[in-house]
Scaffold this active site. Structure first.
Site, mmCIF file in Angstrom:
data_model
loop_
_atom_site.group_PDB
_atom_site.id
_atom_site.type_symbol
_atom_site.label_atom_id
_atom_site.label_comp_id
_atom_site.label_asym_id
_atom_site.label_seq_id
_atom_site.Cartn_x
_atom_site.Cartn_y
_atom_site.Cartn_z
ATOM 1 N N GLY A 72 10.415 3.780 6.101
ATOM 2 C CA GLY A 72 9.288 3.305 5.302
ATOM 3 C C GLY A 72 9.432 1.830 4.971
ATOM 4 N N LYS A 111 -1.089 -2.242 -4.299
ATOM 5 C CA LYS A 111 -0.854 -3.327 -5.244
ATOM 6 C C LYS A 111 -1.035 -4.654 -4.526
ATOM 7 C CE LYS A 111 2.543 -1.114 -8.318
ATOM 8 N NZ LYS A 111 3.943 -1.199 -8.809
ATOM 9 N N ASP A 155 14.097 4.469 -6.275
ATOM 10 C CA ASP A 155 12.657 4.235 -6.410
ATOM 11 C C ASP A 155 11.973 5.559 -6.734
ATOM 12 O OD1 ASP A 155 9.919 3.712 -6.061
ATOM 13 O OD2 ASP A 155 10.306 2.209 -4.515
ATOM 14 N N ASP A 191 8.252 0.226 2.545
ATOM 15 C CA ASP A 191 8.521 0.011 1.120
ATOM 16 C C ASP A 191 10.005 0.124 0.814
ATOM 17 O OD1 ASP A 191 8.462 2.724 1.756
ATOM 18 O OD2 ASP A 191 7.574 3.333 -0.153
ATOM 19 N N TYR A 224 19.807 1.475 10.125
ATOM 20 C CA TYR A 224 19.148 2.775 10.207
ATOM 21 C C TYR A 224 19.024 3.163 11.682
ATOM 22 C CZ TYR A 224 16.111 6.204 7.790
ATOM 23 O OH TYR A 224 15.571 7.325 7.211
ATOM 24 N N THR A 279 5.898 8.795 -5.619
ATOM 25 C CA THR A 279 5.491 10.068 -5.039
ATOM 26 C C THR A 279 6.725 10.826 -4.565
ATOM 27 O OG1 THR A 279 3.397 9.099 -4.334
ATOM 28 C CG2 THR A 279 4.059 11.161 -3.290
ATOM 29 N N ILE A 333 0.844 -1.190 0.000
ATOM 30 C CA ILE A 333 0.000 0.000 0.000
ATOM 31 C C ILE A 333 0.882 1.243 0.000
ATOM 32 C CG2 ILE A 333 -1.786 1.261 1.262
ATOM 33 C CD1 ILE A 333 -2.641 -1.470 2.417
#
Length: 258
Positions: free
Chosen positions: A105, A24, A128, A107, A98, A131, A18
């Site tokens: 995120g 998807k 990537d 994704d 991280y 948006t 999402i």
């Protein structure tokens, strides 16, 4: 494809990714993509139709945007176990370095897992374009070191329109000459070529530091970017399923915990 025959013999995973603009749903038979279905807002009923096609054994959900109550309810009532992927919480098959893993995120992390799974032992830069434009790096030891976030093309077009008095909103489709000779082409060329030059800069800098660099270009926004002439040894590999492939690998990695 004979769906009834496929459902009888195959063990398949449901991947739900999402994003900020749409969701998807991807069906995987082990590591093979069988079918993809895009779900826009208001089309949550498509989940039921998609799940009727296959005998799903398990599923995983990654969301960078808030789920609607209807979609959340439908996922919870699926007749097979579903893992909700949480960055910094869900175990993954690479090392996440991280500093604030809970803010990363899902994704981006899934794309890193997908790239590392497909190319173990390689230094990998994942670009990537959606948006936002994200740049993420996994080293040859399978360690995710972090990445950067930049405004995507649509955000740039909208910002030029919103934060100026007279500049129009321009669609990204169309000619983008080296020098725009109208306001429309000036904006389009400024945004599209700006994105291209930005990406080229990242490729150049990382390839200097990592001579055996492998590059992935993925995301939902296709700009027709070509880099092979400028970077014959570092041309990005395009993979529209990099995030779903990473989520599928994470689901497999957590199979015993579901």
């Amino acid at each position: 494809m004979n769906y009834e025959l496929f459902c009888t013999f195959a063990v398949v995973n449901l991947i739900i990714d999402i994003g900020n603009t749409c969701a998807k749903m991807v069906c995987f038979d082990k590591n093979k993509v069988v079918e993809e279905q895009r779900v826009d807002k208001g089309e949550e009923h498509l989940l039921d139709e998609f799940c009727k096609k296959y005998s799903f054994e398990r599923g995983i959900v990654s969301a960078v945007a808030e789920l609607s109550a209807e979609f959340t309810e439908k996922i919870h009532f699926l007749p097979f176990p579903v893992l909700f992927f949480e960055s910094g919480v869900t175990p993954i098959p690479i090392v996440n370095k991280y500093r604030t893993p809970e803010t990363l995120g899902t994704d981006r992390l899934a794309a890193a897992v997908g790239a590392a799974t497909l190319n173990p032992g390689r230094d990998i830069l994942i670009i990537d374009v959606g948006t936002c434009i994200t740049y993420d790096f996994v080293n040859s030891r399978g360690e995710y070191l972090g990445g950067n976030i930049s405004p995507g093309p649509t955000i740039r077009f909208k910002a030029l329109n919103k934060f100026t008095a007279r500049l129009p909103f321009v669609d990204r489709e169309g000619v983008n000459p080296l020098l725009g000779d109208t306001t429309i082409t000036a904006i389009r060329s400024g945004v599209i070529r700006g994105v291209k030059y930005e990406i080229e800069g990242y490729i150049r800098r990382f390839s200097e530091k990592y001579p055996n660099l492998y590059i992935y270009l993925t995301g939902g926004v296709h700009l027709g970017l070509h880099f092979s002439k400028n970077f014959p040894n570092f041309a990005p590999q395009t993979d529209d399923y990099l995030v779903p492939k990473g989520l599928n690998r994470i689901l497999q990695y957590n199979e015993k915990n579901i």
